[in-house]
Design a protein around this motif. Sequence first.
Motif, PDB file in Angstrom:
ATOM      1  N   ASP A 131       0.776  -0.953   0.555  1.00  0.00           N
ATOM      2  CA  ASP A 131      -0.103   0.142  -0.238  1.00  0.00           C
ATOM      3  C   ASP A 131       0.846   1.284  -0.106  1.00  0.00           C
ATOM      4  N   GLY A 132       0.450   2.585  -0.517  1.00  0.00           N
ATOM      5  CA  GLY A 132       0.832   3.256  -1.199  1.00  0.00           C
ATOM      6  C   GLY A 132       1.429   3.886   1.021  1.00  0.00           C
ATOM      7  N   PHE A 133       2.419   4.701   1.366  1.00  0.00           N
ATOM      8  CA  PHE A 133       2.640   4.817   2.660  1.00  0.00           C
ATOM      9  C   PHE A 133       3.521   6.453   2.763  1.00  0.00           C
ATOM     10  N   PHE A 134       3.448   6.791   3.648  1.00  0.00           N
ATOM     11  CA  PHE A 134       4.725   7.822   4.119  1.00  0.00           C
ATOM     12  C   PHE A 134       5.265   7.810   5.299  1.00  0.00           C
ATOM     13  N   VAL A 135       6.039   7.832   6.169  1.00  0.00           N
ATOM     14  CA  VAL A 135       6.446   8.125   7.209  1.00  0.00           C
ATOM     15  C   VAL A 135       7.873   8.838   7.205  1.00  0.00           C
ATOM     16  N   ALA A 136       7.554   9.793   8.658  1.00  0.00           N
ATOM     17  CA  ALA A 136       8.677  10.841   9.022  1.00  0.00           C
ATOM     18  C   ALA A 136       8.990  10.136  10.026  1.00  0.00           C
ATOM     19  N   LYS A 137      10.002  10.486  10.286  1.00  0.00           N
ATOM     20  CA  LYS A 137      10.649  10.363  12.161  1.00  0.00           C
ATOM     21  C   LYS A 137      11.140  11.309  12.846  1.00  0.00           C
ATOM     22  N   PHE A 138      10.541  11.850  14.134  1.00  0.00           N
ATOM     23  CA  PHE A 138      11.088  13.243  14.034  1.00  0.00           C
ATOM     24  C   PHE A 138      12.011  13.141  15.547  1.00  0.00           C
ATOM     25  N   GLN A 139      12.555  13.930  16.224  1.00  0.00           N
ATOM     26  CA  GLN A 139      13.152  13.903  17.238  1.00  0.00           C
ATOM     27  C   GLN A 139      13.456  14.997  18.141  1.00  0.00           C
ATOM     28  N   LYS A 140      12.901  14.279  19.825  1.00  0.00           N
ATOM     29  CA  LYS A 140      12.564  16.660  19.940  1.00  0.00           C
ATOM     30  C   LYS A 140      13.987  16.530  20.528  1.00  0.00           C
ATOM     31  N   VAL A 141      14.563  17.769  20.475  1.00  0.00           N
ATOM     32  CA  VAL A 141      14.889  17.983  21.035  1.00  0.00           C
ATOM     33  C   VAL A 141      14.893  19.149  22.165  1.00  0.00           C
ATOM     34  N   SER A 142      14.174  19.901  22.261  1.00  0.00           N
ATOM     35  CA  SER A 142      14.227  20.699  23.316  1.00  0.00           C
ATOM     36  C   SER A 142      12.432  20.987  24.254  1.00  0.00           C
ATOM     37  N   ASN A 143      12.481  21.245  25.133  1.00  0.00           N
ATOM     38  CA  ASN A 143      10.868  21.838  25.742  1.00  0.00           C
ATOM     39  C   ASN A 143      10.225  22.412  25.224  1.00  0.00           C
ATOM     40  N   SER A 144      11.324  23.877  24.082  1.00  0.00           N
ATOM     41  CA  SER A 144      10.265  25.248  24.247  1.00  0.00           C
ATOM     42  C   SER A 144       9.734  24.874  22.973  1.00  0.00           C
ATOM     43  N   LYS A 145       8.803  25.683  22.774  1.00  0.00           N
ATOM     44  CA  LYS A 145       7.995  25.229  20.896  1.00  0.00           C
ATOM     45  C   LYS A 145       8.529  26.493  20.333  1.00  0.00           C
ATOM     46  N   LYS A 146       9.307  27.648  21.060  1.00  0.00           N
ATOM     47  CA  LYS A 146       9.842  28.711  20.131  1.00  0.00           C
ATOM     48  C   LYS A 146      11.064  28.185  19.034  1.00  0.00           C
TER      49      LYS A 146
END
Length: 644
Positions: free
Chosen positions: A629-644
């Motif tokens: 099946d067609g699929f898309f996958v992205a993987k993020f890693q959080k580097v800090s808590n700051s949203k800015k």
Amino acid sequence: MGRKAKNKQDVPLPIEIEKQVGKTTAGLRNKLSYITHKNQKAANNKKASGKKTNSNTISFVKAEDHSPAPIKNTVKNISQKTHNQTIPSNKRPASKSSITPAKKIKSQSWDSDENEADQAPVAEQSDIDQNSSEEEDLSDDANDDTPDSDKEQSNEPADPRTQHKKMLFDLDSESESSQSELDDIPDQEEHDSDLGSDQDDHLEDSDEEYDSDKVNDSFSDSDDGDNTIAGLERKSERLTKLQSIMDEEGEKELLESKLHMPALQETEVFVLPEADEIEAEESGIKDMKSIQVRIQEIINVLNNFTRLKQSDRSRSDYISQLQSDLQFVYGYNEYLLTKLMEIFPISELVEFLEANESPRPITIRVNTLKSKRKQVAQALIKRGVNLDVISGKWSKVGLTIYESPVPIGATPEYMSGLYMIQSASSFLPVLALDPQPNERVLDMSAAPGGKSTYVAALMQNSGIVFVNDANKDRTRALVANIHRLGVTNTLVSNYDGREFPKVMGGFDRVLLDAPCSGTGVISKDPSVKTNKSEADFVMLTQLQKELLIAAIDSASASKAGIIVYSTCSITVDEDEAVVNYALSKRPNVKLVETGIDFGKSGFTSFRGKHFDSSLALTKRFYPHTNNMDGFFVAKFQKVSNSKK
Ligand SMILES: C[S@@+](CC[C@H](N)C(=O)[O-])C[C@H]1O[C@@H](n2cnc3c(N)ncnc32)[C@H](O)[C@@H]1O
């Protein structure tokens, strides 16, 4: 339908291949019916003279005994296959062949061994017991399901594009219906029996299509004289012999025609239809086959534009005709087809559309909380299931089911939770998430639980998995699957995922397998072709962006939390654009490698829009290239808590 003008053209179109095949076999077919006709005539003469005859019976039983595929049948099936390519999905059986641009057909079709791997041998009991490499594939590898690019030359799953050529030319596979075809012949001969000598003349003429002294030897007119049972039996034997000679010759010629397609041939160049012709076509009944041929012709022109274009026509003239023809043949609405045309080059688009016309292989995921792949494979094989390990070796818990005499969702092994029926591509977000034992994981949109239960299995029922879905009804199926699979480390909730950060946070890993348009799973749900409007996409992409922001906000920064975003859609709006939006709104995350070493990289720019260059780390999977099946996958890693 578009007029024709004589010109040189170097690329044989599939229709021409069909013509060649047809021409090669036409004479043989005529010869066969001529012989049958003669035989029938002899029998009729006998009947008329009051003597009993069983010539047809003898002759056809003999033919069956020797089991050659009758040429007539072969021809019929080739043309059926070609015809199948022209029928829209809702009107035809699943087709594995494809309308592939002429160039591709040419380059793919002549190399007969190319796709042997795709026709993967089905594992038999003995394969598992005796074959050491198979043994390794079905080994006790239960919890080690991460792709290992160091070990594998290539984890790429089978490419279904190489499969269609076998469908076009694999004549052997047609022999099954040979007897029924033979049974048809006497009736036809009866209908033809009022044909006079003109018919015979025609049939004699057609002998010129192939040289067969052997035929003359076997069927001199004097044969007609001996109409005793013994004589007819002898004749029948000769018929059988003749038939196998013709089969051999036919196959040889077919092979030759495949191998020696002329590089240049005198053919007709395609001319786009004028507006009045199109109008007439629209107001009448469209001929599917002609439109399919026109699609191929236009693709051919687009691939050789300077040489084949009409001087008074622009590229967009061809493209707009092509779009309208593709919509008609494949049944997509204009909005979606336009979107797809933006994603793929024209030839690849047709491969994608064609792949959506046939189902992907059924795959199951072995539940390692209860069993091992080898055990499940053996149990299913005992039930007569034809299966193999998932192709490409990227999964150690997946099995492909080729054929099953029992419903695969109702076996005792299924009922007792030894496996989940799960599409191969739906393993991928979980592999990217890579959950570890004792972690705290959130699956934000989890129902019906294919991925959550896989996450739980990889964590060996340790730690905790919060499995959430906004749709209460769907959580019932989620709960049922959790119970069936023996998962004991989950907590089910029923929030709108966008609210989740207010409920709790600090997760080691968050999976957002987002609600989407389903453009990657059209083969399962063809209604997607027509039921998605621009408004749906606007609404969906907004929801996806909000959910992804919430998923990011739910992950722990101090533990360098991982967030995986996936969809079963291939539109850039729902994939890269959503990820890019999240990167712009949450600079506290970065994209990292998915860990999956096949699939295509995500777009870093698209139709004038530029995305963050790290979008190249995301992965796209397609039915026509990955046979999943067609699929898309992205993987993020959080580097800090700051949203800015
Ligand atoms: C692609 S399906 C998930 C499939 C699931 N991950 C699996 O592997 O079985 C998307 C799910 O998102 C859920 N959903 C839709 N809107 C949602 C929202 N606002 N919050 C959470 N879940 C939502 C749908 O009910 C649906 O079950």
